[in-house]
Structures are given as structure tokens and as C-alpha cells.
Design a protein around this motif. Sequence first.
Motif, PDB file in Angstrom:
ATOM      1  N   SER A  36     -48.166  43.377 -14.752  1.00 18.01           N
ATOM      2  CA  SER A  36     -48.459  44.271 -13.631  1.00 18.01           C
ATOM      3  C   SER A  36     -49.263  45.485 -14.076  1.00 18.01           C
ATOM      4  O   SER A  36     -50.322  45.794 -13.522  1.00 18.01           O
ATOM      5  N   VAL A  37     -48.772  46.153 -15.098  1.00 17.12           N
ATOM      6  CA  VAL A  37     -49.414  47.404 -15.501  1.00 17.12           C
ATOM      7  C   VAL A  37     -50.761  47.162 -16.167  1.00 17.12           C
ATOM      8  O   VAL A  37     -51.729  47.889 -15.917  1.00 17.12           O
ATOM      9  N   ASP A  38     -50.877  46.133 -16.999  1.00 22.30           N
ATOM     10  CA  ASP A  38     -52.130  45.901 -17.710  1.00 22.30           C
ATOM     11  C   ASP A  38     -53.263  45.519 -16.772  1.00 22.30           C
ATOM     12  O   ASP A  38     -54.405  45.962 -16.946  1.00 22.30           O
ATOM     13  N   LEU A  39     -52.986  44.710 -15.781  1.00 22.02           N
ATOM     14  CA  LEU A  39     -54.043  44.271 -14.878  1.00 22.02           C
ATOM     15  C   LEU A  39     -54.422  45.363 -13.869  1.00 22.02           C
ATOM     16  O   LEU A  39     -55.598  45.555 -13.569  1.00 22.02           O
ATOM     17  N   ILE A  40     -53.432  46.097 -13.383  1.00 21.37           N
ATOM     18  CA  ILE A  40     -53.715  47.155 -12.399  1.00 21.37           C
ATOM     19  C   ILE A  40     -54.517  48.293 -13.025  1.00 21.37           C
ATOM     20  O   ILE A  40     -55.447  48.832 -12.423  1.00 21.37           O
ATOM     21  N   LEU A  41     -54.192  48.649 -14.261  1.00 22.82           N
ATOM     22  CA  LEU A  41     -54.801  49.827 -14.889  1.00 22.82           C
ATOM     23  C   LEU A  41     -55.911  49.487 -15.877  1.00 22.82           C
ATOM     24  O   LEU A  41     -56.357  50.355 -16.624  1.00 22.82           O
ATOM     25  N   PHE A  42     -56.381  48.237 -15.869  1.00 28.86           N
ATOM     26  CA  PHE A  42     -57.388  47.831 -16.847  1.00 28.86           C
ATOM     27  C   PHE A  42     -58.657  48.687 -16.812  1.00 28.86           C
ATOM     28  O   PHE A  42     -59.176  49.060 -17.869  1.00 28.86           O
ATOM     29  N   PRO A  43     -59.207  49.040 -15.619  1.00 29.28           N
ATOM     30  CA  PRO A  43     -60.428  49.864 -15.608  1.00 29.28           C
ATOM     31  C   PRO A  43     -60.268  51.206 -16.324  1.00 29.28           C
ATOM     32  O   PRO A  43     -61.173  51.646 -17.041  1.00 29.28           O
ATOM     33  N   LEU A  44     -59.130  51.866 -16.130  1.00 35.26           N
ATOM     34  CA  LEU A  44     -58.890  53.136 -16.824  1.00 35.26           C
ATOM     35  C   LEU A  44     -58.842  52.935 -18.334  1.00 35.26           C
ATOM     36  O   LEU A  44     -59.328  53.767 -19.102  1.00 35.26           O
ATOM     37  N   ASP A  45     -58.255  51.821 -18.785  1.00 39.38           N
ATOM     38  CA  ASP A  45     -58.182  51.529 -20.213  1.00 39.38           C
ATOM     39  C   ASP A  45     -59.580  51.305 -20.785  1.00 39.38           C
ATOM     40  O   ASP A  45     -59.886  51.756 -21.897  1.00 39.38           O
ATOM     41  N   THR A  46     -60.442  50.628 -20.027  1.00 37.43           N
ATOM     42  CA  THR A  46     -61.816  50.402 -20.476  1.00 37.43           C
ATOM     43  C   THR A  46     -62.559  51.720 -20.635  1.00 37.43           C
ATOM     44  O   THR A  46     -63.251  51.947 -21.633  1.00 37.43           O
ATOM     45  N   ILE A  47     -62.422  52.615 -19.653  1.00 38.48           N
ATOM     46  CA  ILE A  47     -63.083  53.925 -19.724  1.00 38.48           C
ATOM     47  C   ILE A  47     -62.590  54.708 -20.936  1.00 38.48           C
ATOM     48  O   ILE A  47     -63.376  55.317 -21.672  1.00 38.48           O
ATOM     49  N   LYS A  48     -61.275  54.677 -21.175  1.00 29.14           N
ATOM     50  CA  LYS A  48     -60.696  55.376 -22.338  1.00 29.14           C
ATOM     51  C   LYS A  48     -61.260  54.812 -23.637  1.00 29.14           C
ATOM     52  O   LYS A  48     -61.658  55.566 -24.544  1.00 29.14           O
ATOM     53  N   THR A  49     -61.337  53.487 -23.765  1.00 31.48           N
ATOM     54  CA  THR A  49     -61.852  52.854 -24.985  1.00 31.48           C
ATOM     55  C   THR A  49     -63.302  53.239 -25.225  1.00 31.48           C
ATOM     56  O   THR A  49     -63.706  53.540 -26.355  1.00 31.48           O
TER      57      THR A  49
END
Length: 274
Positions: free
Chosen positions: A19-32
Amino acid sequence: MDRPGFTASLVAGGVAGVSVDLILFPLDTIKTRLQSPQGFNKAGGFHGIYAGVPSAAIGSFPNAAAFFITYDYVKWFLHTDSSSHLMPVKHMLAASAGEVVACLIRVPSEVVKQRAQVSASSRTFQIFSNILYQEGIPGLYRGYKSTVLREIPFSLVQFPLWESLKALWSWRQDHVVESWQSAVCGAFAGGFAAVVTTPLDVAKTRIMLAKAGSSTAGGNVLSALHGVWRTQGLPGLFAGVFPRMAAISLGGFIFLGAYDQTHSMLLELGRESP
């Protein structure tokens, strides 16, 4: 830990992780991309923010399930009295053990995912194949030590704080917290832990994205931190702190709330079945 408790931890942890990984994936990409050596725009900017999502989708369930099985088992094994002042220590030990086990699954998924995030034109399977061909299995575990060194301090802050906030809220209202209340506690605990451990996350990202054979790729966390400090100073060490804090606060809300809700539901179903 009995069989219903083991199954509930496995399934609830997996559901929460996906749930958390798929919902918040765009934010994780921006952070990376903010943390990448080539800079945000060259790493892809806002283009292709779902690059690498297959790797996250595949790794999420087993990674989170492994964490919570270990976390709950160690808490059960240590069985400290709930009124004991040693409770935070028990939660710290359980969370640390959970991270060490979960990172065996998380790191290969994270390596592939992060390389896909800063190279959106490449397919996830192609990146996975290239790593195996050029670096072998050790390439998939590059950054394991730095990931563990990031995750353990993070969990040492997040999980005792989460458990303490839940206990305080339970005491104030004189009954066990509901799932949404657990989620709120998780958001606060996750956001605070995210800010504190951002430099370690920057070091982990640099190690995973470094060219094979370079000094940074060797995995020395202190060396990676020193390199960032020398070239970019304090702002570099806290690159991506706001999307990381936002993602992990939201992630803590979804992850720990979903875990508590699913875990409670499965245990209730287990009690009702003959």
C-alpha cells in the motif's frame, strides 16, 4: 508466537508494505533524484516518476512481511511486562532485528528501483539484468551495509516513538487506540525519524548510484558522507529532506495504520473460525 499471530503479521505487513510503496512512489522518485550525484534535472526531473515501480511492487510484500514477522516475534520472545521501563529497549531490539532481516529483500529491490528512477528510459528488467551481468549478486546487495545503517537508527527512533505515542493515547482515552489513531502516531513518528536520518539516506543513495569500481561504490558510509559534505555542505547532507519527510509521514500513516487494521482484522477472524 502462535500460528494465527504469525500469519496475521505476515499478511498485514505485506499489505501495509504494498500500500505505502505504490501510493507514495512518485515522492520517493523525486527524493532519489534530488539526492543523485548528477542533480535533479539530469536525473529525470518530474519526467517518468513511476520509473522503477515494478521493482518496488515485487519487493514490497515480502520485504514488509519479513520485517513485521521478525518485529512481532522478537517482541513476543522478549515478553517484557507492559509497565516495564524496558519496553522501549524491547521495541528497539525488535525493530533492529526486523530491519536486518527485511534488508535482505529490500536492498536488491532498492538498487534496481533507484537506478530506474534516475534513468527513466531504461526498463526495470534491463537494469536488473545489467547489474547481474556486470556485478553479479554482490551488485544487487551494494549498499546493504549503508541501508542497514540507515534503517536501524530510523527504526530506533520511529518504532519506540510510535509505540509510546499509542500507549499515551490509550492511557488518555482509557481504551486501546483505534487504527486511525495508530496511523496518526505512525505519521508523527515516521516524519520525525525521517528528518533525523536523512544524511544516512543520502549516503545510501550515493553508494547505490555510484559507478561500479568507484570509491563510493565500495560502500563506506562515512566516506560517502564526507564526500557530500566536502562538495555540497549541510544542504547536500539534507538533500531531499522535505519529500522524504512528507513521504515517510504519509507512509507512516498508511503503513502502520494499514498494519494495525489488517492485523486486528485477521486476529479477529482467527478467533471466530473453529
